[in-house]
Design an enzyme around this catalytic site. Structure first.
Site, PDB file in Angstrom:
ATOM      1  N   ASN A 154     105.063  65.815 -70.578  1.00  0.00           N
ATOM      2  CA  ASN A 154     106.370  65.524 -71.199  1.00  0.00           C
ATOM      3  C   ASN A 154     106.992  64.223 -70.710  1.00  0.00           C
ATOM      4  O   ASN A 154     107.761  63.594 -71.422  1.00  0.00           O
ATOM      5  CB  ASN A 154     107.332  66.706 -71.073  1.00  0.00           C
ATOM      6  CG  ASN A 154     107.652  67.082 -69.656  1.00  0.00           C
ATOM      7  OD1 ASN A 154     106.928  66.700 -68.728  1.00  0.00           O
ATOM      8  ND2 ASN A 154     108.715  67.818 -69.456  1.00  0.00           N
ATOM      9  N   GLU A 253     107.463  71.398 -58.849  1.00  0.00           N
ATOM     10  CA  GLU A 253     108.614  71.169 -59.720  1.00  0.00           C
ATOM     11  C   GLU A 253     108.302  71.920 -60.999  1.00  0.00           C
ATOM     12  O   GLU A 253     107.477  71.487 -61.796  1.00  0.00           O
ATOM     13  CB  GLU A 253     108.775  69.661 -59.918  1.00  0.00           C
ATOM     14  CG  GLU A 253     110.178  69.261 -60.228  1.00  0.00           C
ATOM     15  CD  GLU A 253     110.402  69.273 -61.710  1.00  0.00           C
ATOM     16  OE1 GLU A 253     110.804  70.346 -62.231  1.00  0.00           O
ATOM     17  OE2 GLU A 253     110.148  68.246 -62.341  1.00  0.00           O
ATOM     18  N   CYS A 287     112.256  69.785 -68.420  1.00  0.00           N
ATOM     19  CA  CYS A 287     112.533  70.962 -67.593  1.00  0.00           C
ATOM     20  C   CYS A 287     113.995  71.045 -67.192  1.00  0.00           C
ATOM     21  O   CYS A 287     114.458  72.085 -66.758  1.00  0.00           O
ATOM     22  CB  CYS A 287     111.636  70.962 -66.362  1.00  0.00           C
ATOM     23  SG  CYS A 287     111.704  69.412 -65.486  1.00  0.00           S
ATOM     24  N   GLU A 459     111.978  65.394 -55.071  1.00  0.00           N
ATOM     25  CA  GLU A 459     111.403  64.086 -55.411  1.00  0.00           C
ATOM     26  C   GLU A 459     112.548  63.116 -55.645  1.00  0.00           C
ATOM     27  O   GLU A 459     113.581  63.496 -56.195  1.00  0.00           O
ATOM     28  CB  GLU A 459     110.543  64.212 -56.676  1.00  0.00           C
ATOM     29  CG  GLU A 459     109.349  65.115 -56.444  1.00  0.00           C
ATOM     30  CD  GLU A 459     108.440  65.260 -57.651  1.00  0.00           C
ATOM     31  OE1 GLU A 459     108.918  65.111 -58.793  1.00  0.00           O
ATOM     32  OE2 GLU A 459     107.253  65.528 -57.447  1.00  0.00           O
TER      33      GLU A 459
END
Ligand code: ADP
Length: 479
Positions: A154, A253, A287, A459
């Site tokens: 994505n 993640e 997400c 991150e």
């Protein structure tokens, strides 16, 4: 003139490589199904070779001065900037997102290269005030070793730079397995890394349709010291279990189920704009995108029609066509999942005010559903499509309870102009990230990550590099 950055080979130990058995697979434009490229279908044996190469490259890379590593990363950053347009076009062709979004993603992705190049020189250790006169106590920060990175389709570019470049800056070497849907952006990035002078073996890119087999090599190989993954919660759990056998560090993640909460006192226009930006970026395939829109009763009658008005202006099309807001979903499975989610909501009594069906081969009409209740699939799971499910609530306590009623905890959004409520919500939401009066929160300087089943680790931000280091306690006695 920008060089042609589209590659048709995998990148192992500084060499453009084919699969040992010669197998290849096609990369397709998700809108037209047209074949836009072909790459090697790498197997377990070559994955093992890549780990060995990354391990051999580790000691010399880790020994370099931080400024030497930073210099390579800066050159990489500058090359990405030079080739930004080509990278964006390639990304749109392989994942379908509108070109304006791809351009923004290249800029965002490159900001991680820049940030990591800057932070490489600031990875400090500690000196602890000693508790014994003849001792000096220190904490060294040392790179972990070989890192395996597995990334999704994505964000084919920025999900790579967000993981790989902090790892490299810290002195680790990397074996990357990008998504089989979007390997071309990953290879283009590797080509620019090579051009920038990244030594052989420091970054390896494996293109494969055997995610399970290659994933197993990467998560069980004793020479791999960390697995960093972005993708679905189901796969994240599997990788974590596989990594347990050799006690690797993991950063995950995973999926989200973001609440987008609009209180009566919100700035209505700003809330609608925020919802649009959060919900429809990448056709809802992110997400952190608003998955559940929770609206307080006093503003719902104004919020819902205004959201519908904005949604009706969205244009579906090929990502390279000017004026496209929504591209296709990534594949047939993704469209089927969105269709199931809408059908489930309708079966349980929700009303579809707009959209609700696919458009053409693979796109989905912007869809507005009201009367959504906590039992519905679109409330419980990530829809990953351009569907806005709305639930009306009465009190702040109810909003908090609804928002937290999920095993996920990635991003949450709140619109209110009340300062005290802002603080209360910021503290009460069980999420790794909370956006107040904004629908977009991602930046290289902030720590991105989730709690609960949305993941482990962060991150971006100054914490990013630390995730790729081991803390070594060094007690020096007899001084
Ligand atoms: P999505 O459903 O969004 O595609 P996935 O979690 O399936 O998310 O995919 C994210 C990444 O994980 C991709 O690179 C994919 O190839 C990889 N992947 C999928 N299954 C496995 C697996 N069993 N082992 C290792 N990697 C996997």
């Amino acid at each position: 003139m920008p060089m042609d950055i589209q590659q048709d080979k995998a990148y192992i130990n500084g060499t453009w490589t084919t699969a040992a058995d010669g197998r290849r697979f096609s990369v397709k434009d998700p809108w037209t199904d047209e074949r836009i490229g072909e790459v090697p279908d790498i197997g377990r044996a070559e994955a093992n070779d890549a780990v060995i190469a990354a391990h051999a490259a580790f000691a010399p890379w880790a020994k370099k001065l931080a400024v030497e590593r930073a210099d390579v990363l800066w050159r990489w950053h500058d090359l990405v900037q030079v080739h930004a347009r080509t990278l964006a076009e390639l990304m749109t062709r392989e994942c379908g997102k509108p070109l304006t979004e791809s351009i923004a993603e290249v800029r965002y992705g490159n900001s991680f290269i820049r940030w990591s190049a800057e932070e490489a020189r600031r990875l400090h250790g500690e000196v602890i005030p000693t508790d014994q006169a003849d001792r000096r106590l220190l904490v060294l920060r040392q790179p972990l070793g070989v890192v395996a990175a597995i990334t999704p389709w994505n964000f084919p570019f920025s999900m790579i730079t967000r993981k790989v470049v902090p790892a490299l800056a810290a002195g680790c070497t990397v074996v990357l397995k990008p998504s089989e849907e979007t390997p071309l952006s990953a290879l283009a990035l590797a080509a620019l890394a090579q051009e920038a002078g990244l030594p052989a073996g420091v970054l390896n890119v494996l293109t494969t349709t055997d995610a399970q087999g290659v994933g197993e090599v990467l998560t069980t190989h004793p020479l791999v010291r960390k697995v960093t993954f972005t993708g679905s919660t189901a796969v994240g759990k599997l990788l974590m279990a596989q990594a347990a056998g050799t006690v690797k560090k993991v950063s995950l993640e995973l999926g989200g189920n973001a609440p987008f909460i609009v209180f009566d006192d919100a700035d209505l226009e700003a809330a609608v704009e925020g919802a649009m930006a959060s919900k429809f970026r990448n056709a809802g395939q992110t997400c952190v995108c608003a998955n559940r829109i929770l609206v307080q009763r006093g503003i719902a009658d104004r919020f819902i029609p205004l959201l519908a008005e904005h949604m009706s202006a969205l244009r579906i099309g090929h990502g390279l066509e000017a004026g496209t807001h929504l591209g296709p979903l990534i594949n047939e499975k993704a469209v089927a999942k969105v269709e199931r989610s809408v059908a489930d909501a309708v079966a349980q009594g929700a009303q579809v005010l707009m959209g609700g069906t696919r458009s053409g081969k693979r796109a989905f009409h912007p869809t507005l559903i009201v009367g959504v209740t906590p039992g519905m699939a679109c409330f419980r799971e990530e829809v990953f499509g351009p569907v806005a499910p709305v639930t009306v609530f009465d009190t702040e306590e109810e909003a908090i309870a609804l928002a937290n009623d999920t095993p996920y905890g990635l991003a949450a959004y709140v619109y209110t102009r009340d300062l005290a409520r802002s603080w209360r919500m910021g503290e009460a939401l069980e999420y790794g990230m909370v956006g107040l009066n904004t629908g977009l929160i991602s930046t290289a300087v902030g720590p991105f990550g989730g709690v609960k089943e949305s993941g482990i680790g962060r991150e971006g931000s100054r914490h990013a590099l630390e995730e790729f280091t081991e803390m070594k306690y060094f007690a020096m006695a007899g001084l």
